[in-house]
Design an enzyme around this catalytic site. Structure first.
Site, PDB file in Angstrom:
ATOM      1  N   GLY A 181      24.447  -2.879 -26.605  1.00  0.00           N
ATOM      2  CA  GLY A 181      25.509  -1.872 -26.492  1.00  0.00           C
ATOM      3  C   GLY A 181      26.873  -2.518 -26.324  1.00  0.00           C
ATOM      4  O   GLY A 181      27.129  -3.187 -25.319  1.00  0.00           O
ATOM      5  N   HIS A 323      38.248   8.271 -12.341  1.00  0.00           N
ATOM      6  CA  HIS A 323      39.468   9.060 -12.096  1.00  0.00           C
ATOM      7  C   HIS A 323      39.344  10.479 -12.647  1.00  0.00           C
ATOM      8  O   HIS A 323      39.990  11.396 -12.159  1.00  0.00           O
ATOM      9  CB  HIS A 323      40.713   8.352 -12.653  1.00  0.00           C
ATOM     10  CG  HIS A 323      40.508   7.702 -13.977  1.00  0.00           C
ATOM     11  ND1 HIS A 323      39.789   6.538 -14.119  1.00  0.00           N
ATOM     12  CD2 HIS A 323      40.893   8.048 -15.218  1.00  0.00           C
ATOM     13  CE1 HIS A 323      39.776   6.197 -15.396  1.00  0.00           C
ATOM     14  NE2 HIS A 323      40.426   7.099 -16.087  1.00  0.00           N
ATOM     15  N   HIS A 446      63.729  -6.335 -17.901  1.00  0.00           N
ATOM     16  CA  HIS A 446      63.477  -7.530 -18.706  1.00  0.00           C
ATOM     17  C   HIS A 446      63.365  -8.734 -17.784  1.00  0.00           C
ATOM     18  O   HIS A 446      64.164  -8.862 -16.872  1.00  0.00           O
ATOM     19  CB  HIS A 446      64.638  -7.748 -19.683  1.00  0.00           C
ATOM     20  CG  HIS A 446      64.510  -9.027 -20.451  1.00  0.00           C
ATOM     21  ND1 HIS A 446      63.635  -9.151 -21.509  1.00  0.00           N
ATOM     22  CD2 HIS A 446      65.119 -10.234 -20.299  1.00  0.00           C
ATOM     23  CE1 HIS A 446      63.724 -10.379 -21.994  1.00  0.00           C
ATOM     24  NE2 HIS A 446      64.615 -11.061 -21.271  1.00  0.00           N
TER      25      HIS A 446
HETATM   26  P1  FAD Z   1      28.738   8.777  -8.719  1.00  0.00           P
HETATM   27  O1  FAD Z   1      29.779   7.780  -8.443  1.00  0.00           O
HETATM   28  O2  FAD Z   1      27.601   8.375  -9.579  1.00  0.00           O
HETATM   29  O3  FAD Z   1      28.198   9.233  -7.300  1.00  0.00           O
HETATM   30  C1  FAD Z   1      27.137  10.111  -7.163  1.00  0.00           C
HETATM   31  C2  FAD Z   1      26.627  10.015  -5.744  1.00  0.00           C
HETATM   32  O4  FAD Z   1      25.777  11.111  -5.504  1.00  0.00           O
HETATM   33  C3  FAD Z   1      25.787   8.772  -5.458  1.00  0.00           C
HETATM   34  O5  FAD Z   1      26.258   8.175  -4.284  1.00  0.00           O
HETATM   35  C4  FAD Z   1      24.379   9.313  -5.283  1.00  0.00           C
HETATM   36  O6  FAD Z   1      23.601   8.569  -4.368  1.00  0.00           O
HETATM   37  C5  FAD Z   1      24.664  10.690  -4.748  1.00  0.00           C
HETATM   38  N1  FAD Z   1      23.608  11.687  -4.974  1.00  0.00           N
HETATM   39  C6  FAD Z   1      23.050  12.059  -6.155  1.00  0.00           C
HETATM   40  N2  FAD Z   1      22.162  13.064  -5.977  1.00  0.00           N
HETATM   41  C7  FAD Z   1      22.152  13.311  -4.644  1.00  0.00           C
HETATM   42  C8  FAD Z   1      21.445  14.239  -3.844  1.00  0.00           C
HETATM   43  N3  FAD Z   1      20.597  15.142  -4.358  1.00  0.00           N
HETATM   44  N4  FAD Z   1      21.666  14.214  -2.510  1.00  0.00           N
HETATM   45  C9  FAD Z   1      22.531  13.322  -1.955  1.00  0.00           C
HETATM   46  N5  FAD Z   1      23.239  12.448  -2.676  1.00  0.00           N
HETATM   47  C10 FAD Z   1      23.047  12.445  -3.993  1.00  0.00           C
HETATM   48  N6  FAD Z   1      34.807   4.249 -14.174  1.00  0.00           N
HETATM   49  C11 FAD Z   1      36.142   4.026 -14.184  1.00  0.00           C
HETATM   50  O7  FAD Z   1      36.924   4.981 -14.228  1.00  0.00           O
HETATM   51  N7  FAD Z   1      36.656   2.757 -14.121  1.00  0.00           N
HETATM   52  C12 FAD Z   1      35.849   1.677 -14.075  1.00  0.00           C
HETATM   53  O8  FAD Z   1      36.328   0.543 -14.034  1.00  0.00           O
HETATM   54  C13 FAD Z   1      34.447   1.872 -14.091  1.00  0.00           C
HETATM   55  N8  FAD Z   1      33.615   0.824 -14.049  1.00  0.00           N
HETATM   56  C14 FAD Z   1      32.257   1.051 -14.034  1.00  0.00           C
HETATM   57  C15 FAD Z   1      31.421  -0.054 -14.020  1.00  0.00           C
HETATM   58  C16 FAD Z   1      30.058   0.122 -14.018  1.00  0.00           C
HETATM   59  C17 FAD Z   1      29.153  -1.084 -14.001  1.00  0.00           C
HETATM   60  C18 FAD Z   1      29.515   1.439 -14.001  1.00  0.00           C
HETATM   61  C19 FAD Z   1      28.037   1.654 -13.965  1.00  0.00           C
HETATM   62  C20 FAD Z   1      30.344   2.544 -14.032  1.00  0.00           C
HETATM   63  C21 FAD Z   1      31.727   2.350 -14.056  1.00  0.00           C
HETATM   64  N9  FAD Z   1      32.623   3.427 -14.102  1.00  0.00           N
HETATM   65  C22 FAD Z   1      33.959   3.209 -14.135  1.00  0.00           C
HETATM   66  C23 FAD Z   1      32.144   4.822 -14.124  1.00  0.00           C
HETATM   67  C24 FAD Z   1      32.248   5.429 -12.722  1.00  0.00           C
HETATM   68  O9  FAD Z   1      31.510   4.636 -11.819  1.00  0.00           O
HETATM   69  C25 FAD Z   1      31.734   6.857 -12.726  1.00  0.00           C
HETATM   70  O10 FAD Z   1      32.417   7.601 -13.715  1.00  0.00           O
HETATM   71  C26 FAD Z   1      31.952   7.506 -11.368  1.00  0.00           C
HETATM   72  O11 FAD Z   1      31.310   6.778 -10.345  1.00  0.00           O
HETATM   73  C27 FAD Z   1      31.445   8.949 -11.372  1.00  0.00           C
HETATM   74  O12 FAD Z   1      31.669   9.508 -10.127  1.00  0.00           O
HETATM   75  P2  FAD Z   1      30.787  10.708  -9.552  1.00  0.00           P
HETATM   76  O13 FAD Z   1      31.385  11.038  -8.242  1.00  0.00           O
HETATM   77  O14 FAD Z   1      30.653  11.759 -10.577  1.00  0.00           O
HETATM   78  O15 FAD Z   1      29.320  10.107  -9.358  1.00  0.00           O
HETATM   79  P1  NAI Z   2      29.247   3.392 -23.555  1.00  0.00           P
HETATM   80  O1  NAI Z   2      28.996   4.765 -24.002  1.00  0.00           O
HETATM   81  O2  NAI Z   2      30.628   2.939 -23.260  1.00  0.00           O
HETATM   82  O3  NAI Z   2      28.697   2.371 -24.654  1.00  0.00           O
HETATM   83  C1  NAI Z   2      27.367   2.364 -25.064  1.00  0.00           C
HETATM   84  C2  NAI Z   2      27.290   1.589 -26.363  1.00  0.00           C
HETATM   85  O4  NAI Z   2      25.927   1.394 -26.679  1.00  0.00           O
HETATM   86  C3  NAI Z   2      27.929   2.323 -27.535  1.00  0.00           C
HETATM   87  O5  NAI Z   2      28.722   1.431 -28.258  1.00  0.00           O
HETATM   88  C4  NAI Z   2      26.721   2.812 -28.327  1.00  0.00           C
HETATM   89  O6  NAI Z   2      26.994   2.936 -29.711  1.00  0.00           O
HETATM   90  C5  NAI Z   2      25.741   1.694 -28.050  1.00  0.00           C
HETATM   91  N1  NAI Z   2      24.337   2.059 -28.223  1.00  0.00           N
HETATM   92  C6  NAI Z   2      23.732   3.234 -27.917  1.00  0.00           C
HETATM   93  N2  NAI Z   2      22.423   3.159 -28.200  1.00  0.00           N
HETATM   94  C7  NAI Z   2      22.180   1.910 -28.672  1.00  0.00           C
HETATM   95  C8  NAI Z   2      21.028   1.218 -29.108  1.00  0.00           C
HETATM   96  N3  NAI Z   2      19.839   1.818 -29.115  1.00  0.00           N
HETATM   97  N4  NAI Z   2      21.161  -0.063 -29.526  1.00  0.00           N
HETATM   98  C9  NAI Z   2      22.373  -0.670 -29.526  1.00  0.00           C
HETATM   99  N5  NAI Z   2      23.503  -0.066 -29.115  1.00  0.00           N
HETATM  100  C10 NAI Z   2      23.409   1.197 -28.685  1.00  0.00           C
HETATM  101  O7  NAI Z   2      28.277   3.195 -22.307  1.00  0.00           O
HETATM  102  P2  NAI Z   2      28.178   2.043 -21.217  1.00  0.00           P
HETATM  103  O8  NAI Z   2      28.901   0.829 -21.657  1.00  0.00           O
HETATM  104  O9  NAI Z   2      26.748   1.955 -20.857  1.00  0.00           O
HETATM  105  O10 NAI Z   2      28.972   2.682 -20.011  1.00  0.00           O
HETATM  106  C11 NAI Z   2      28.540   3.935 -19.442  1.00  0.00           C
HETATM  107  C12 NAI Z   2      29.700   4.713 -18.922  1.00  0.00           C
HETATM  108  O11 NAI Z   2      30.300   4.081 -17.809  1.00  0.00           O
HETATM  109  C13 NAI Z   2      30.755   4.901 -19.976  1.00  0.00           C
HETATM  110  O12 NAI Z   2      30.826   6.267 -20.276  1.00  0.00           O
HETATM  111  C14 NAI Z   2      32.022   4.447 -19.369  1.00  0.00           C
HETATM  112  O13 NAI Z   2      33.014   5.418 -19.460  1.00  0.00           O
HETATM  113  C15 NAI Z   2      31.700   4.171 -17.913  1.00  0.00           C
HETATM  114  N6  NAI Z   2      32.298   2.887 -17.582  1.00  0.00           N
HETATM  115  C16 NAI Z   2      33.662   2.813 -17.540  1.00  0.00           C
HETATM  116  C17 NAI Z   2      34.276   1.620 -17.312  1.00  0.00           C
HETATM  117  C18 NAI Z   2      35.745   1.569 -17.325  1.00  0.00           C
HETATM  118  O14 NAI Z   2      36.368   2.612 -17.288  1.00  0.00           O
HETATM  119  N7  NAI Z   2      36.342   0.401 -17.353  1.00  0.00           N
HETATM  120  C19 NAI Z   2      33.526   0.393 -17.073  1.00  0.00           C
HETATM  121  C20 NAI Z   2      32.101   0.574 -17.183  1.00  0.00           C
HETATM  122  C21 NAI Z   2      31.537   1.796 -17.404  1.00  0.00           C
END
Ligand code: FAD
Ligand code: NAI
Length: 467
Positions: A181, A323, A446
């Protein structure tokens, strides 16, 4: 008789905790329910925050080895202490999650540890280590987030076949890392391990990286990443992963079908998107509807199909961004307080935190063409920006798209160092329906990288100065 809350939020990720705090600030009596040991959800524990700690640390490692000599700084070859780098990441997470605990106390929010289940309008049961508790509440907000998606037939062990969670805590730098991915997670975490010494191959199903981002941006960014050593296999799918004594044997084939090939790797990172998480919420029993993709279904005001129950963040439709979840949390709190809570989905920035960064807000060229909107485009490269040259950061460009007739800015896309900070001037401008001329006539300090944003805007009028 137990307390009755005005609002109970299930989940304390950026959606849930921000919603709870704003609701408390607006005078509500608020409870939160969290099943994980620490608050902050995916973002703080296993997402945004730890990934950015490792991205920063690995970028410094890379700079010490490759950029310092060009700047006349001789420190010798840097030595990696992965344990210390991981400790920095863990400390960063702990300090941020601890911060949420402090904010809950400060705002007099009651916290319940355990899994929250909706037992009907006005009732949440919490099942935790201490047994079951029932919360009486006027309103409920579901903020349960998302979990990684997996490929059929592939067993994740978070040690060798990992999601982002395992990729954030590898015990040593793998010789080979295969990323499945080429989305945000694949490119961010692929970059981390490539900088620390792994040979990284990215297998992507589509014929491009970063689907959804502007095509120009994706093309140039792929070239930059290739120069950094990431190898791309586009239009390719993974059909199986076999665990061997030596490591992993991954079978790939062209996305459209064709001859299969196997690749040997130490670690495979599955980063093919995320799925809404609704386990344990009791949605079906409570009669709360989902959409065709399993997300909690809401109306334009975050209301679910059950009276008094709302949903926000990754568990509902829209970009899975912290956000976006936060802004929805604030909007729901305001709606519950009788105000006009609202999120402008046309102006949600997104950033890929690699080096250089990729940042985007508004519409892409492809989207405008698909919608039949007449637009003009201007691109300004960082090679023509003095500050970028001084910082050895002249890779990338700023691209601005504006309405052909009205000059209103419709999209801004940046590849460059600090793009994630620069994008906000375009975001603010777009919130005020500003034009490219407004941006071009705004004095920019600048020398700054942001001058390239102004120059791109000038390119939509009488022309940029420095090119
Ligand atoms: P979550 O952050 O997933 O929180 C959900 C919470 O609900 C969890 O703590 C879970 O334990 C709890 N929960 C679930 N069900 C229950 C239940 N029934 N009872 C009690 N608790 C429960 N987004 C960005 O904007 N910038 C980034 O740089 C970025 N980097 C990322 C990097 C990675 C590796 C990953 C995986 C994601 C990243 N994201 C990033 C995406 C971002 O983390 C999510 O969009 C965001 O956390 C979503 O927020 P949320 O509050 O909807 O849910
Ligand atoms: P993503 O949706 O950004 O990318 C997944 C990628 O996997 C796509 O390019 C898709 O075409 C590819 N893909 C799907 N099925 C596949 C397959 N079978 N084989 C090969 N490629 C395949 O999802 P990702 O990177 O897992 O992140 C998940 C979410 O977390 C995203 O929606 C993103 O917004 C959020 N996130 C945000 C970050 C940020 O804002 N900096 C950082 C990390 C995650």
């Amino acid at each position: 008789m137990a307390d009755t809350f005005d609002l109970t939020v299930i989940g304390t990720g950026p959606g849930g905790y921000v919603c709870a705090i704003r609701a408390a600030q607006l005078g509500m009596k608020v409870a939160v329910v969290e099943k994980w040991p620490s608050f902050g959800g995916t973002c703080l524990n296993i997402g945004c925050i730890p990934s950015k700690a490792l991205l920063h640390a690995s970028e410094m490692f890379e700079e010490a080895g490759h950029t310092f000599p060009q700047l006349g700084i001789e420190v010798g070859a840097p030595k990696l202490n992965l344990d210390a780098m991981m400790a920095h990441k863990d400390d960063t997470v702990a300090s941020n999650t601890g911060g949420i605990e402090y904010l809950f106390k400060k705002n007099k929010i009651t916290t319940f540890k355990g899994t929250g289940t909706i037992a009907g309008t006005g009732k949440v049961t919490v099942t935790g280590d201490d047994g079951e508790t029932t919360i009486e509440t006027k309103n409920i907000v579901i903020a349960s987030g998302s979990v990684p998606a997996n490929l059929p037939g592939i067993e994740l062990d978070e040690e060798r076949v990992v999601t982002s969670t395992g990729a954030l805590k590898l015990g040593k730098v793998p010789e080979n890392l295969l990323v499945i991915g080429a989305g945000v997670i694949g490119l961010e975490l692929g970059s981390v391990w490539a900088r620390l010494g792994a040979r990284v191959t990215v297998v992507e199903y589509l014929d491009r990286i970063l689907p959804g981002m502007d095509g120009d941006v994706a093309k140039q960014f792929q070239r930059i990443l290739a120069k950094q050593g990431l190898e791309f296999k586009l239009a390719t799918k993974v059909t199986g992963i076999e665990k061997t004594d030596a490591g992993l044997s991954v079978t790939i084939e062209p996305a459209k079908g064709g001859e299969a090939q196997t690749l040997a790797t130490d670690i495979a990172l599955v980063a093919i998107g995320r799925l809404p998480f609704t386990d344990g919420l009791g949605l079906d029993e409570a009669g709360i509807e989902r959409d065709e993709r399993g997300r909690v279904k809401t109306d334009g005001h975050y209301k679910t199909s059950l009276e008094g129950v709302y949903a926000i963040g990754d568990v509902i439709a829209g970009p899975m961004l912290a956000h976006k979840a936060e802004d929805e949390g604030i909007a729901v709190a305001e709606i519950l307080a009788g105000q006009a809570g609202h999120v402008n989905y046309r102006v949600i920035p997104s950033v890929v935190y690699t080096n250089p960064e990729v940042a985007s807000v508004g519409r892409t060229e492809e989207e405008l063409k698909a919608d039949g909107i007449e637009f003009k485009a201007s691109k300004f490269p960082f090679t023509a920006n003095g500050r970028a040259k001084a910082m050895l950061a002249s890779q990338g460009f700023v691209k601005i798209l504006a309405d052909a007739e009205t000059d209103r800015v419709l999209g801004c896309h940046i590849v460059g160092k600090g793009a994630g900070e620069m994008i906000h001037e375009a975001a603010v401008l777009m919130e005020f329906s500003g034009s490219a001329e407004d941006l071009a006539r705004t004095c920019h300090a600048h020398p700054t990288m942001s001058e390239a944003v102004r120059e791109a805007a000038l390119g939509l009028g009488d022309g940029p100065i420095h090119i």
